[in-house]
Every structure is written in C-alpha cells, then in structure tokens.
Design an enzyme around this catalytic site. Structure first.
Site, mmCIF file in Angstrom:
data_model
loop_
_atom_site.group_PDB
_atom_site.id
_atom_site.type_symbol
_atom_site.label_atom_id
_atom_site.label_comp_id
_atom_site.label_asym_id
_atom_site.label_seq_id
_atom_site.Cartn_x
_atom_site.Cartn_y
_atom_site.Cartn_z
ATOM 1 N NE ARG A 128 -11.284 -18.075 -35.318
ATOM 2 C CZ ARG A 128 -11.896 -17.946 -34.140
ATOM 3 N NH1 ARG A 128 -11.364 -18.435 -33.033
ATOM 4 N NH2 ARG A 128 -13.056 -17.336 -34.050
ATOM 5 C CD GLU A 167 -16.894 -21.361 -12.082
ATOM 6 O OE1 GLU A 167 -17.699 -20.817 -11.286
ATOM 7 O OE2 GLU A 167 -15.849 -21.915 -11.743
ATOM 8 N N PRO A 168 -21.319 -21.443 -15.400
ATOM 9 C CG PRO A 168 -22.646 -23.349 -15.057
ATOM 10 C CD PRO A 168 -21.248 -22.829 -14.874
ATOM 11 N N GLY A 204 -19.432 -15.519 -16.458
ATOM 12 C CA GLY A 204 -18.962 -15.440 -17.835
ATOM 13 C C GLY A 204 -18.059 -14.228 -17.999
ATOM 14 C CB ALA A 254 -8.301 -16.897 -27.376
ATOM 15 N N GLY A 296 -30.455 -12.150 -51.293
ATOM 16 C CA GLY A 296 -31.916 -12.211 -51.236
ATOM 17 C C GLY A 296 -32.381 -13.461 -50.510
ATOM 18 C CD GLU A 343 -12.121 -17.117 -26.625
ATOM 19 O OE1 GLU A 343 -11.730 -16.862 -25.469
ATOM 20 O OE2 GLU A 343 -12.055 -18.243 -27.142
ATOM 21 N N GLY A 344 -14.789 -12.656 -24.450
ATOM 22 C CA GLY A 344 -15.042 -11.259 -24.094
ATOM 23 C C GLY A 344 -16.139 -10.727 -25.005
ATOM 24 C CG PHE A 350 -15.953 -3.614 -16.038
ATOM 25 C CD1 PHE A 350 -14.894 -4.218 -15.374
ATOM 26 C CD2 PHE A 350 -15.713 -3.072 -17.305
ATOM 27 C CE1 PHE A 350 -13.637 -4.285 -15.958
ATOM 28 C CE2 PHE A 350 -14.460 -3.146 -17.893
ATOM 29 C CZ PHE A 350 -13.414 -3.743 -17.209
HETATM 30 P P1 TGC Z 1 -8.906 -6.935 -13.310
HETATM 31 O O1 TGC Z 1 -8.725 -6.540 -11.881
HETATM 32 O O2 TGC Z 1 -9.139 -5.852 -14.309
HETATM 33 O O3 TGC Z 1 -7.653 -7.759 -13.787
HETATM 34 C C1 TGC Z 1 -7.095 -8.788 -12.982
HETATM 35 C C2 TGC Z 1 -5.614 -8.843 -13.304
HETATM 36 O O4 TGC Z 1 -5.457 -9.209 -14.674
HETATM 37 C C3 TGC Z 1 -4.783 -8.165 -15.399
HETATM 38 N N1 TGC Z 1 -5.413 -8.117 -16.707
HETATM 39 C C4 TGC Z 1 -4.867 -8.667 -17.785
HETATM 40 N N2 TGC Z 1 -3.689 -9.292 -17.958
HETATM 41 C C5 TGC Z 1 -3.412 -9.748 -19.179
HETATM 42 N N3 TGC Z 1 -4.261 -9.588 -20.225
HETATM 43 C C6 TGC Z 1 -5.447 -8.977 -20.093
HETATM 44 N N4 TGC Z 1 -6.263 -8.861 -21.134
HETATM 45 C C7 TGC Z 1 -5.798 -8.473 -18.827
HETATM 46 N N5 TGC Z 1 -6.883 -7.829 -18.322
HETATM 47 C C8 TGC Z 1 -6.625 -7.616 -17.034
HETATM 48 C C9 TGC Z 1 -4.964 -6.926 -14.575
HETATM 49 O O5 TGC Z 1 -3.923 -6.000 -14.830
HETATM 50 C C10 TGC Z 1 -4.909 -7.490 -13.176
HETATM 51 O O6 TGC Z 1 -3.544 -7.760 -12.885
HETATM 52 P P2 TGC Z 1 -2.998 -7.693 -11.368
HETATM 53 O O7 TGC Z 1 -1.525 -7.822 -11.511
HETATM 54 O O8 TGC Z 1 -3.433 -6.338 -10.847
HETATM 55 O O9 TGC Z 1 -3.642 -8.812 -10.637
HETATM 56 O O10 TGC Z 1 -10.029 -8.044 -13.366
HETATM 57 P P3 TGC Z 1 -11.603 -7.932 -13.303
HETATM 58 O O11 TGC Z 1 -12.077 -9.150 -12.570
HETATM 59 O O12 TGC Z 1 -12.013 -6.603 -12.783
HETATM 60 O O13 TGC Z 1 -12.073 -8.151 -14.805
HETATM 61 C C11 TGC Z 1 -11.718 -7.360 -15.852
HETATM 62 C C12 TGC Z 1 -12.421 -7.858 -17.134
HETATM 63 C C13 TGC Z 1 -13.936 -7.713 -17.015
HETATM 64 C C14 TGC Z 1 -11.913 -6.987 -18.260
HETATM 65 C C15 TGC Z 1 -12.038 -9.328 -17.389
HETATM 66 O O14 TGC Z 1 -12.539 -10.151 -16.401
HETATM 67 C C16 TGC Z 1 -12.525 -9.840 -18.711
HETATM 68 O O15 TGC Z 1 -11.812 -9.718 -19.714
HETATM 69 N N6 TGC Z 1 -13.724 -10.486 -18.768
HETATM 70 C C17 TGC Z 1 -14.163 -11.198 -19.949
HETATM 71 C C18 TGC Z 1 -13.884 -12.656 -19.731
HETATM 72 C C19 TGC Z 1 -13.850 -13.447 -20.994
HETATM 73 O O16 TGC Z 1 -13.334 -12.999 -22.012
HETATM 74 N N7 TGC Z 1 -14.327 -14.676 -20.888
HETATM 75 C C20 TGC Z 1 -14.283 -15.609 -21.955
HETATM 76 C C21 TGC Z 1 -13.506 -16.829 -21.475
HETATM 77 S S1 TGC Z 1 -13.240 -17.980 -22.692
HETATM 78 C C22 TGC Z 1 -14.239 -19.256 -22.214
HETATM 79 O O17 TGC Z 1 -14.179 -19.698 -21.119
HETATM 80 C C23 TGC Z 1 -15.203 -19.757 -23.213
HETATM 81 S S2 TGC Z 1 -14.610 -19.621 -24.774
HETATM 82 C C24 TGC Z 1 -13.282 -20.664 -24.736
HETATM 83 C C25 TGC Z 1 -13.565 -21.818 -25.616
HETATM 84 O O18 TGC Z 1 -13.992 -21.594 -26.770
HETATM 85 O O19 TGC Z 1 -13.355 -22.983 -25.197
#
Ligand code: TGC
Length: 385
Positions: free
Chosen positions: A91, A134-135, A138, A243, A340, A364-365, A384
């Site tokens: 998946r 990136e390393p 995340g 995703a 078991g 994915e978070g 955060f």
């Molecule tokens: P922040 O300032 O909150 O947001 C930046 C801009 O993005 C907007 N935004 C979103 N837009 C669409 N969908 C969402 N879910 C959004 N979340 C935030 C936000 O409104 C803002 O817009 P603008 O217009 O003001 O610029 O950003 P932050 O840096 O403070 O971070 C917020 C946080 C922690 C929630 C976010 O960074 C986050 O979700 N972190 C988790 C990252 C994550 O899920 N990483 C997994 C990546 S996948 C991967 O690389 C490995 S799995 C992929 C694979 O299997 O190959």
C-alpha cells in the site's frame, strides 16, 4: 461465517464500488497474501504484482485527465484498504505513486511534465517517488538543508534525503530542496548523474517495500525540471494530506486481515475443552476490536466525502490518520494475543501487519505531530515550532 455488516456499510457504496473492491480483494488474496510472509522474510518487493495494480485503476485514482482514472476519494480509499489487507508495504508503494508522485505533478507541474509522466505512471509503466525527509529533518521539514542553485540553464542540487519509498526503482523523484532559501519542488529523472539512491535493507518493518536514502552530489538537472508551482512547505504538505488520507483507509485493511485471522483461529483453537472464542474475555476482545474497526471505517468514509467536496481540513486528515493507525495497531496486538505463541510465526499474518504498522505510526507525520496538529486546531495554541 462472514462478519455481520452491523452498520450496513455496504449500503453506502455503489454497485460499481463493491464490484471493484471484490476484484481487487480477489487479486490481493490470490497474488499477494499467499506469498506475503515469504516476501517479507526475504525482504522482497514484488514489482510485477505492484505494477499490476494499474489494472484496477489504483494509480492516480482521483486525478482527472492525462489518462488517469478520475475516480472519487471513496473509490480510492476502498482500494487502499484492500491493498493494505495484503501488506502495508505494498500500500505504501501504491500511495506514494499516487499521492506523493503523481499528485504533485498534476497539481504543480507544467503541461509538458503532466503529459510526459502521468499517462505512463497511471499504467504503472513508470514509477515515482517523493523526497522531503532528511536525516536531520523529519518532523520539521521546514528546516531541510538540501540546496538547489541556479547555474546557466540548470539547477545543481546537493544534500541528503532519507526514507524515500521506491527511490531505487523510481523513474522520477519529486524532490524538495531550498532554492534562494525557499522550499521548492523539482523533478529528478532516473540515472541523473549525482542522484544516488541506496536501499535501506536492515529493516524489521515494511520489508515488502523499497526504502532508500539518497545522496545528491552536484546533481545537475535542466531548468525545465522545476515543478514551478510547488513553492514553499505548503506544497509539500498538501501532498502529505493525500498520503495521510491513503493511510487512514489502508490501515483498516490491515486491521481487518488480523481480525479475520484471529476470529478463525479462536473458533478452532480448543482449550479447556472449548473453542477459545467461547470465553468471555476473548469475546470482549472481538467486541472491542470490531467496534473500533467500524468506527474507523465511518471516520474514513466521512473524510472521503469531505475530500470529494474539497472541504477536508488538514486537521481532519490528521485526526483520521492518527486514530485509524492507533486502532489498527491495537487490533493487531490483540489478535496476536488471541493467537498466542503461534501469533509470532510466519504461518500467520498478524505479526507482519503489527511490525509494518510500527512504521505507519511514524511516517507521514508521527503520532505526536498529528496530536499537536489537533491540539493546535482545538486550542488555537501551537505546541511546536
Ligand atoms: P507551518 O508554518 O505550520 O506551515 C507551513 C505552511 O503550510 C501550511 N500547511 C499546510 N498546507 C496544506 N496541508 C497541510 N497539512 C498543512 N500544514 C500546514 C500552513 O498553513 C503554512 O502555509 P503558509 O501559506 O502560511 O505558508 O509549518 P511548520 O514548519 O511550522 O510545520 C508544521 C508541521 C510540524 C505540522 C509540519 O511540518 C508537519 O506536518 N510535519 C510532519 C512532516 C511529515 O509528515 N513528514 C513525513 C514526510 S514523508 C517522507 O518524506 C517519508 S515517507 C514518504 C515515503 O514513504 O516515501
């Protein structure tokens, strides 16, 4: 005896949706589940079976035009559920192809890029991957340090990426780097000098899936390979919404497979001269699990409707990803308990699902990040950053 559809969820699906689900269920039973534990033990990714998912219109399912299926988010969710009933790694491949590779090309790419990549990706002839993490970055991808600089009619990219599903087999990688201090998406084609994906092989989880790290060393790509409209972290996060939606549905399938296996076992396993399914504590486990599985289905269904209407709040997606992965992990643990000691053997699927779900809990978070996204939505206060 099949499990009673107490909430009559089948009535909420069209005849076409049910027929499509049955066809895919047959494929997963026949072509995946029979082999899955062996593939998992061998760390083998079944490329042929993965590409065959194109016959079921899985890839780019919700995208319109460019020979993509143009189906609904509920159609797509049901397919993710069936595929993860087979394996979370399979998946992951399917949702990376659709949500993290085809979606950004469709949403942010030029007409030429869409024409070049999407029709063949929908057919499974070309494979895509996504590279944000990136390393050292995340949960905070905004801090990423991979850099792109302009050089004549090219960009030169340097940096390191990690946890990219399918990267060593992908024909195209959607990669995010900083250009003039701002996050920007690029397309990197297979074989580009300086683009070096290496498979991560020492995993205990998602072993039916290719995970890779990528080093970028003076990787030169033509200017035409910028994903022009993929500007800022927001664009990358909007791909993650897609995703995370796939996961919210997919994990229901993993839970379902564990539940069916444990129920069958509990009816046959005799202890104290009775099937263990007749014991009250075991019945409580089944009652609790089925309630949670059906609740997760209802959450995913409503989220699918909101996605189709373009009204889904990212926090609602976080809620479904967080809740449904927690649910699936708990179901897998309870089913392992019911099985078991034999529950740890590869004669059964439960342990494979359980170790896979450990990754799904984090990618994915993470569970923490989705908790804090919800916390911010509910309180208006950010915990955060
Ligand atoms: P922040 O300032 O909150 O947001 C930046 C801009 O993005 C907007 N935004 C979103 N837009 C669409 N969908 C969402 N879910 C959004 N979340 C935030 C936000 O409104 C803002 O817009 P603008 O217009 O003001 O610029 O950003 P932050 O840096 O403070 O971070 C917020 C946080 C922690 C929630 C976010 O960074 C986050 O979700 N972190 C988790 C990252 C994550 O899920 N990483 C997994 C990546 S996948 C991967 O690389 C490995 S799995 C992929 C694979 O299997 O190959």
């Amino acid at each position: 005896m099949s499990i009673p559809d107490l909430y009559q969820l089948s009535d909420l699906f069209s005849t076409d949706q049910i027929a499509r689900r049955s066809r895919l269920r047959w494929f997963i039973d026949d072509q995946v589940l029979h082999h899955a534990n062996r593939w998992f033990q061998e760390g083998h990714f079944p490329l042929e079976q993965a590409q065959a998912l194109a016959d079921y219109n899985v890839f780019g399912a919700t995208l319109k035009g460019y020979d993509c299926p143009g189906m609904s988010y509920i159609d797509y969710g049901l397919m993710m559920q069936e595929i993860e009933r087979g394996d979370s790694g399979l998946r992951s491949f399917a949702s990376v192809q659709s949500a993290l590779a085809m979606y950004p090309i469709h949403a942010f790419g030029s007409e030429e890029q869409k024409e070049k990549w999407l029709p063949k990706m929908a057919k499974g002839e070309l494979i895509g991957c996504f590279s944000l993490t990136e390393p050292d970055h995340g949960s905070d991808p905004g801090g990423l340090t991979t850099v792109a600089v302009e050089d004549g009619d090219s960009f030169i990219i340097n940096g390191k990426k990690r946890w990219c599903t399918s990267a060593t087999i992908a024909d195209v990688c959607i990669l995010f780097a900083k250009l003039n201090d701002r996050i920007q998406g690029f397309l990197i084609e297979k074989g580009t000098p300086g683009f070096n994906p290496v498979e991560i092989t020492n995993k205990f989880s998602l072993r039916i899936s290719v995970s890779a790290e990528i080093s970028l060393e003076d990787c030169r790509i033509p200017k035409a390979n910028i994903l022009t409209d993929a500007k800022g972290l927001k664009s990358a996060l909007s791909c993650l919404n897609q995703a995370r939606y796939s996961i919210a549905w997919g994990v229901i399938g993993a839970a379902f497979d564990c539940f069916e296996e444990a129920l069958k076992y509990a009816k046959q396993r005799i202890q104290f001269e009775k099937p263990i399914a007749s014991f009250q504590l075991v019945q409580k486990q089944f009652a609790d699990m089925w309630t949670e599985i059906v609740s997760a289905q209802l959450l995913a269904l409503r989220l699918g409707e909101l996605m189709d209407e373009g009204k889904a709040d990212p926090a609602a997606i976080s809620m479904a990803k967080r809740n449904n992965v927690r649910m699936a992990m708990e179901v897998a643990r309870q089913c392992r308990d019911i099985l078991g000691a034999v529950g740890i053997l590869d004669d059964y699927h439960v342990m494979r699902h359980l170790t896979n779900l450990e990754s799904v809990f984090t990618y994915e978070g993470t569970d923490h990040i989705h908790t804090l996204i919800l916390g911010e939505k509910l309180t208006g206060l950010r915990a955060f950053g």
